[in-house]
Design an enzyme around this catalytic site. Structure first.
Site, short mmCIF file in Angstrom:
data_model
loop_
_atom_site.label_atom_id
_atom_site.label_comp_id
_atom_site.label_asym_id
_atom_site.label_seq_id
_atom_site.Cartn_x
_atom_site.Cartn_y
_atom_site.Cartn_z
N SER A 1 -2.13 -45.80 40.33
CA SER A 1 -2.18 -47.16 40.82
C SER A 1 -3.61 -47.64 40.71
CB SER A 1 -1.68 -47.24 42.26
OG SER A 1 -1.37 -48.59 42.58
N GLU A 2 -3.80 -48.84 40.16
CA GLU A 2 -5.13 -49.26 39.75
C GLU A 2 -6.09 -49.50 40.92
OE1 GLU A 2 -2.32 -50.86 39.03
OE2 GLU A 2 -2.53 -53.04 39.20
N ASN A 3 -5.58 -49.53 42.14
CA ASN A 3 -6.50 -49.66 43.27
C ASN A 3 -7.19 -48.35 43.61
OD1 ASN A 3 -3.84 -48.88 44.15
ND2 ASN A 3 -4.55 -49.10 46.26
#
Lengths: 233, 217, 233, 217
Positions: free
Chosen positions: B45-47
């Site tokens: 997940s890009e966070n």
């Protein structure tokens, strides 16, 4: 050890003024500098340009600054979940610059690391690249993006020490490390300020050299934006 | 004709052993539920998390552990947390093997539009522009037509673009389509859907060669 | 969890061939991939281009490859302390490209992160910038430098797990994290391979996605190049 | 006239409270020995450590804890380790307040040459080019003349450059000199050294204004 510790949020925010540019760590409501934001609301500085991946919700995070119309311009990658934001944006009161999330992270990192500009593939061929230099490398097209230039960076970490060393927790890390040292003054707030020497030098995410002021936040709400659970079977 | 879960189920078959996968919000998120259990896949997940697990049990939510949709999540053994710059190093550096995301429009040259409708409130592109500009392997999950019945597989996108010439495959409620140099190539039909129905629902150039098999879900 | 564990150094180096380009972590003799280097000596692959901050000493580190004349070209920032290196360089047998240390680190990081090129101030106005594009940003001059393109990256970490996650120790960290994922295949060797789940996700320096193969090194000499001590008073 | 320790002692007076300092090898390394004990200073070494302490006691050397000169070191409370990219972020991003390094030649326009003598074995620039191109505050520590007696403070450098227009101050065995837009400005004389001696040893344009005080060490 160079001491970065200040008494609290009031001293930490000395020097903030109207019309300044600020950077804020956090993704959604996770890892946002809650105490610095609360103090900015209290100081009621206006005309701010804010670099932050998101803009909070109506009654928390940067939404609190929006309520008071303190923000002139937002530079973000995603700004949903905020009615007041939408109202100000659609009415033209609020200027909004939407940029790709990876570009936002790297423009912060470039400022931290002394790179004036870099080429990224994100946004090539879209309106994000309009008016920007584009260039081919190895058969692929890239867009030239520039380092941010901000007055203050507001950072939230899990643990820290008076030397300014920081350790983040979970996905509350997000943009926070990349924004340390990216603004002229980096203000870090931590859940726990531990004695110098307690943090393992090997486990420090951000060395104190990137931080000018550090304090332990008085209180953290750490609100959850999308509480999602599964049933115990 | 497939429902959203059906689309997710079909896309799950594209997920191979050893893949690092980034899932967008909406239908793509559902894909995780259908990935074969005998293969090893890690979700990014890009966070800032790799090795995402299921949602937490009630009472075990942690405000410091969320996904890019801001949902509370858990992590699996072998997971790691990292900052946003490193997260996009994974994406831009093509270390993520497969990106699955939704779209409003896909053009026959692989252009995608999924972030902005002029005149409406624009929420932003989030990480989508980085993902589509970087990934070698992008699958779009979407309905074949919009609510008004108009095709979302077009000759050229009418909405502002998210990325150019990047989509490789589209899985819709009607079909599996490969984006080739010559246009949309029909690979599979959804159960009970005819080639004619797909042709009708596709505004862009649709290439139909030989018998088109029904999806094996 | 995607398993990156291989049986040992032999399997880890499957596919290395003559005339390839390799990247090596390490600063001086600290944090060098000792086991991979020993195996390369055994395999006796020739014509190598090696990216490494230093070139080892005569009888350790990359010096071992130099002894066997396996290296065609070195790309380094500092290559002292090695007589055989000097002999080969002065005789013209060995091609040497000297580049600034920060440029070396960032060219690796750029390859890891998918940036084709970046502007750095290092070397502007010197022979390092000859033939390269230079450009002014905000009144200062910069040189355009490009990402490395290597076949294998050989990395040494302290601890790791089968998922490829890595933790480094002390200054043995150096270039190692920046080179992970910078080559087509990244081979990590660790002093201790721990069970998956034992490493705290918060303390991992390099997530396994940047590593293709991992193994526990059979033996580490960890030679000290400049043993410097003070007297107990 | 100063010896190496004298030069280091004089430079130590330039180190201010709260400074992060990068010390090159040679004379600069000695500076650490003379920094006032009532101020807080942290030493950075570009191989990846901030908060360096003294050399370890015998038997306590750690191969994994060295400085950029490859010497075994210790760390002080508050120290941190980091990778090379982050280390040069500190340097390039101007977070390091003061860089002290040696030189073969300095020109009156601030150019510096310290890494290469054509025809001789070249060891490399290491981190020197990053340091001089980035630092706002660079002090050169060197002898005023070379072994052959020739001046090292020149109109223009004869050796290949390390950086252009970057040196702000030079401390030699004879003098403290500021590099100004108009040339070398003489600030202080070493104990017992006359202005004429300094003039004679300086090939570049030397500006002498008013009385030049003797160094206060």
């Amino acid at each position: 050890m160079i001491n970065k510790k200040v008494a609290g949020v009031t001293e930490a925010l000395q020097g903030v003024k109207d019309n300044m540019t600020f950077m804020f760590g956090g993704f959604g409501l996770s890892g946002i500098p809650e105490n610095a934001i609360a103090e900015l609301v209290k100081l009621n500085v206006k005309g701010l340009t804010c670099v932050s991946n998101n803009a909070g919700v109506d009654d928390f995070g940067l939404g609190l600054l929006l309520q008071q119309k303190q923000i002139k311009k937002m530079i973000s990658s995603y700004v949903g979940e905020n009615d007041e934001f939408e109202r100000q944006m659609l009415s033209g009161e609020l200027e909004v610059e939407l940029i790709p999330q990876g570009t936002l992270a790297e423009r912060a990192r470039a400022a931290q690391a002394g790179f004036p500009a870099f080429y990224t593939p994100a946004g090539y061929g879209t309106e994000v690249a309009e008016g920007k230099e584009t260039r081919e490398f190895n058969g692929k097209m890239y867009v030239l993006e520039h380092a941010f230039d901000a007055d203050f960076g507001f950072i939230k970490a899990w643990k820290g020490d008076a030397a300014g060393n920081l350790i983040f927790k979970g996905t509350a890390r997000n943009f926070n490390p990349n924004m340390c040292g990216a603004a002229k003054i980096t203000v870090a707030e931590v859940e726990e300020l531990v004695p110098v020497g307690e943090l393992d030098p090997n486990e420090i995410h951000i060395p104190g050299i990137f931080v000018q002021r550090i304090f332990q936040g008085a209180h953290y709400e750490k609100r959850i934006e999308q509480r999602t659970v599964r049933q115990r079977s | 004709m497939l429902d959203k879960n059906g689309i997710a189920k079909r896309i799950a078959k594209e997920v191979k052993d050893g893949y690092y996968v980034n899932l967008g919000i909406g239908i793509p998120t559902l894909v995780a539920n259908f990935v074969r259990e005998d293969i090893e896949v890690e979700f990014q997940s890009e966070n800032g998390v790799l090795g995402m697990g299921p949602f937490p049990f009630e009472g075990e939510e942690d405000a410091d552990v969320i996904n890019a949709g801001k949902q509370t999540i858990t992590t699996l053994p072998g997971a790691s947390f990292f900052d946003s710059a490193m997260s996009f190093s994974m994406i831009r550096g093509q270390h993520v093997d497969l990106t699955i995301l939704g779209a409003m429009e896909v053009a026959e040259n692989g252009d995608i539009a999924n972030w902005k409708i002029p005149g409406k409130m624009v929420k932003g592109m989030g990480g989508a522009m980085d993902l589509v500009a970087s990934a070698e392997n992008i699958i779009v999950a979407m309905m074949h037509t919009n609510r008004a019945g108009a095709s979302k597989l077009l000759k050229t996108c009418s909405l502002p673009l998210t990325g150019v010439g990047c989509v490789k495959k589209v899985v819709t409620n009607l079909a599996v389509i490969e984006v080739t140099e010559k246009g949309f190539k029909l690979l599979e039909r959804a159960p009970g859907v005819s080639v004619d129905t797909i042709k009708e629902a596709t505004e862009g150039h649709l290439i139909v060669e030989g018998d088109i098999p029904e999806m094996n879900l």
